[in-house]
Write a protein that holds these residues in place. Structure first.
Motif, PDB file in Angstrom:
ATOM      1  N   THR A 149     -22.003  20.639   8.982  1.00  0.00           N
ATOM      2  CA  THR A 149     -21.033  21.550   8.317  1.00  0.00           C
ATOM      3  C   THR A 149     -20.044  22.466   8.941  1.00  0.00           C
ATOM      4  OG1 THR A 149     -22.472  23.278   7.515  1.00  0.00           O
ATOM      5  CG2 THR A 149     -22.314  21.343   6.054  1.00  0.00           C
ATOM      6  N   THR A 151     -20.595  25.145  10.613  1.00  0.00           N
ATOM      7  CA  THR A 151     -21.002  26.599  10.371  1.00  0.00           C
ATOM      8  C   THR A 151     -20.621  27.296  11.628  1.00  0.00           C
ATOM      9  OG1 THR A 151     -22.378  25.841   8.374  1.00  0.00           O
ATOM     10  CG2 THR A 151     -22.838  28.155   9.554  1.00  0.00           C
ATOM     11  N   ASN A 160     -17.298  27.261  16.663  1.00  0.00           N
ATOM     12  CA  ASN A 160     -18.647  27.276  15.943  1.00  0.00           C
ATOM     13  C   ASN A 160     -19.721  26.738  16.641  1.00  0.00           C
ATOM     14  OD1 ASN A 160     -18.580  24.423  15.745  1.00  0.00           O
ATOM     15  ND2 ASN A 160     -16.942  24.397  14.175  1.00  0.00           N
ATOM     16  N   GLU A 326     -15.053  30.000   1.644  1.00  0.00           N
ATOM     17  CA  GLU A 326     -14.219  30.343   2.896  1.00  0.00           C
ATOM     18  C   GLU A 326     -13.174  29.111   3.274  1.00  0.00           C
ATOM     19  OE1 GLU A 326     -16.227  32.204   7.160  1.00  0.00           O
ATOM     20  OE2 GLU A 326     -17.305  30.412   6.022  1.00  0.00           O
ATOM     21  N   THR A 369     -13.800  22.368  10.919  1.00  0.00           N
ATOM     22  CA  THR A 369     -12.675  23.321  10.259  1.00  0.00           C
ATOM     23  C   THR A 369     -11.719  24.044  11.493  1.00  0.00           C
ATOM     24  OG1 THR A 369     -14.510  24.942  10.053  1.00  0.00           O
ATOM     25  CG2 THR A 369     -13.942  23.700   7.885  1.00  0.00           C
ATOM     26  N   ALA A 377     -11.330  32.704   9.555  1.00  0.00           N
ATOM     27  CA  ALA A 377     -11.982  32.213   8.341  1.00  0.00           C
ATOM     28  C   ALA A 377     -12.029  33.614   7.536  1.00  0.00           C
ATOM     29  CB  ALA A 377     -13.275  32.082   8.770  1.00  0.00           C
ATOM     30  N   HIS A 379     -13.590  34.626   4.298  1.00  0.00           N
ATOM     31  CA  HIS A 379     -15.042  34.296   3.448  1.00  0.00           C
ATOM     32  C   HIS A 379     -15.221  35.435   2.401  1.00  0.00           C
ATOM     33  CE1 HIS A 379     -19.476  33.999   2.663  1.00  0.00           C
ATOM     34  NE2 HIS A 379     -19.234  34.965   2.632  1.00  0.00           N
ATOM     35  N   HIS A 408     -14.364  25.533   3.973  1.00  0.00           N
ATOM     36  CA  HIS A 408     -15.839  25.368   4.684  1.00  0.00           C
ATOM     37  C   HIS A 408     -16.369  24.276   3.878  1.00  0.00           C
ATOM     38  CE1 HIS A 408     -19.777  25.861   5.951  1.00  0.00           C
ATOM     39  NE2 HIS A 408     -19.793  27.195   6.541  1.00  0.00           N
TER      40      HIS A 408
END
Length: 455
Positions: A149, A151, A160, A326, A369, A377, A379, A408
């Motif tokens: 994903t 993250t 990331n 996010e 992303t 980001a 969030h 996200h």
């Protein structure tokens, strides 16, 4: 990493283990690796769509399940806030496939099973002189779910967590093991952030760096106006930097600055930071909450894995019963994006716990992303007021629309599949790669059908 090394490592864990004689995808024919239980995600904002949950103990059992089941998805650590990991048919949990397979000191890499959580891996790496390049704010999440994903942690020079992957192994729709290496396989860049669509990820090889220490401090009440001319300088002022805002004033509530500790060097944390004052007690991002669950602050040095996350492994992370959204915008538009959200302050402030702003370096992973753009980001941790939050998200997305936001993958959003197609230049190639490894859509669910295939 050389593919032959990855293949060699693949044999270290599962040799000599007997597979269960019968594996069934039917709740009428239970086996030792299956339960019929109702599961919720971590925040308990939804129940999963099936009680047919499998708990394989070996890679062979995973392969057998894939061959027998017409449809299935992998649970991960259940930290998603949307239904990306959901299934109406079958779920696989990797809670028993959570081991360290090998540490390669020549290549400076570690190979792990997909179900291992970062909090379980990091102490081992540190004890052996290694570290990961970054960590997310929570150590409670699984490696395979995290990379699937995109993250992330924070830092203008830090990609990331998916960017730390050197090789992956997954079980395709035929039940075959597929290994892809960053060094030798072009498809690797499409499959790493795979959204669970290629099949269960059984192994991940991660690049390592030498272990290091980090110290962090929290600065209080930075005037938001300071961001206009200093935004990028502020975000680049540490190895990892987070801004926390509740949008109730013209100040940034807290600025968390994490810096590497240089051996023999002095810790350079000024008392004042762009108009903010250094906190003298430990802080939680939501100031009304106890800081007991938060990682050590007050410029006290400690191992990377105890400082880069905001929360300790042994405590419930974040706020608990919550929702999260996010959106990722280009770094160059970071300040303007914040000001656009600030226009909604009166509408959103009573419905949220806190918003967090972080930076992430660009990468080349197709569905990341941060694909080919340095990103900010935006969030938000919302109160669990589902109708109100779901009504606010389209409005926030409209405010961010000029900056082409990417949501996200594991959090709440309402951006249409048409806009997602526009914002991911490699979306067409990604769908073709999915079809190559899963031509009948065994691993597709409603989330994938809607957001990737527009159905």
């Amino acid at each position: 990493m050389k593919k032959r090394t990855f293949l060699k490592n693949s044999s270290l864990l599962v040799g000599g283990v007997l597979i269960q004689p019968i594996l069934s995808c039917s709740p009428q024919k239970p086996d030792e690796t299956m339960t019929s239980e109702t599961l919720k995600n971590w925040a308990e904002n939804f129940e999963f769509g099936t009680t047919n949950v499998h708990y394989p103990n070996t890679v062979e059992e995973v392969q057998a399940l894939v061959k027998k089941c017409e449809k299935l998805r992998v649970l991960g650590s259940r930290h998603s806030f949307n239904r990306i990991a959901d299934s109406n048919d079958n779920l696989i949990s990797f809670q028993n496939l959570n081991k360290i397979i090998s540490l390669d000191r020549e290549q400076n890499q570690v190979t792990v099973e997909g179900g291992i959580k970062y909090g379980e891996l990091c102490a081992y790496l540190h004890q052996n002189g290694y570290a990961l390049h970054n960590l997310a704010s929570l150590p409670h999440i699984s490696v395979a779910g995290t990379i699937a994903t995109a993250t992330h942690g924070s830092g203008v020079e830090n990609g990331n967590l998916s960017t730390g992957v050197a090789a992956i192994e997954f079980v395709n729709a035929k039940g075959e093991l597929v290994q892809l290496s960053k060094e030798t396989d072009p498809d690797f860049f499409g499959a790493v952030v795979g959204l669970g669509g290629f099949g269960p990820v059984t192994k991940v090889t991660l690049d390592l760096v030498p272990t290091f220490e980090v110290a962090q401090v929290v600065y209080m009440d930075m005037p938001m106006a300071t961001l206009k001319d200093n935004f990028q300088a502020i975000m680049a002022s540490g190895y990892s930097v987070s801004l926390f805002l509740d949008w109730k004033s013209d100040n940034v509530n807290e600025v968390w600055v994490k810096r590497k500790v240089v051996l023999g060097g002095a810790l350079d944390f000024p008392e004042e930071f762009f108009g903010a004052k250094q906190a003298k007690v430990h802080m939680h991002p939501v100031q009304e909450m106890s800081a007991e669950s938060c990682s050590e602050q007050l410029a006290i040095p400690g191992p990377w894995y105890e400082r880069l996350p905001h929360f300790k492994m042994e405590f419930q992370p974040s706020a608990g019963k919550e929702l999260q959204s996010e959106y990722f915008v280009p770094m160059a538009n970071g300040y303007e994006a914040l000001m656009a959200v600030k226009e909604m302050a009166d509408q959103i402030s009573s419905h949220l716990f806190i918003s967090e702003i972080r930076s992430i370096k660009a990468d080349e992973l197709w569905m990341s992303t941060c694909y080919q753009r340095d990103s900010i980001a935006v969030h938000t941790t919302w109160k669990q007021e589902i109708p109100e939050v779901m009504a606010l998200l389209p409005q926030m997305e409209a405010k961010l629309e000029p900056f082409n936001p990417r949501p996200h993958w594991a959090k709440l959003f309402t951006i249409s599949s048409e806009k997602l197609q526009e914002r991911y230049p490699k979306m067409g190639e990604f769908k073709s790669l999915l079809a190559k490894h899963d031509p009948e859509g065994k691993f597709r669910n409603e989330f994938i059908d809607q957001n990737i295939f527009g159905k």
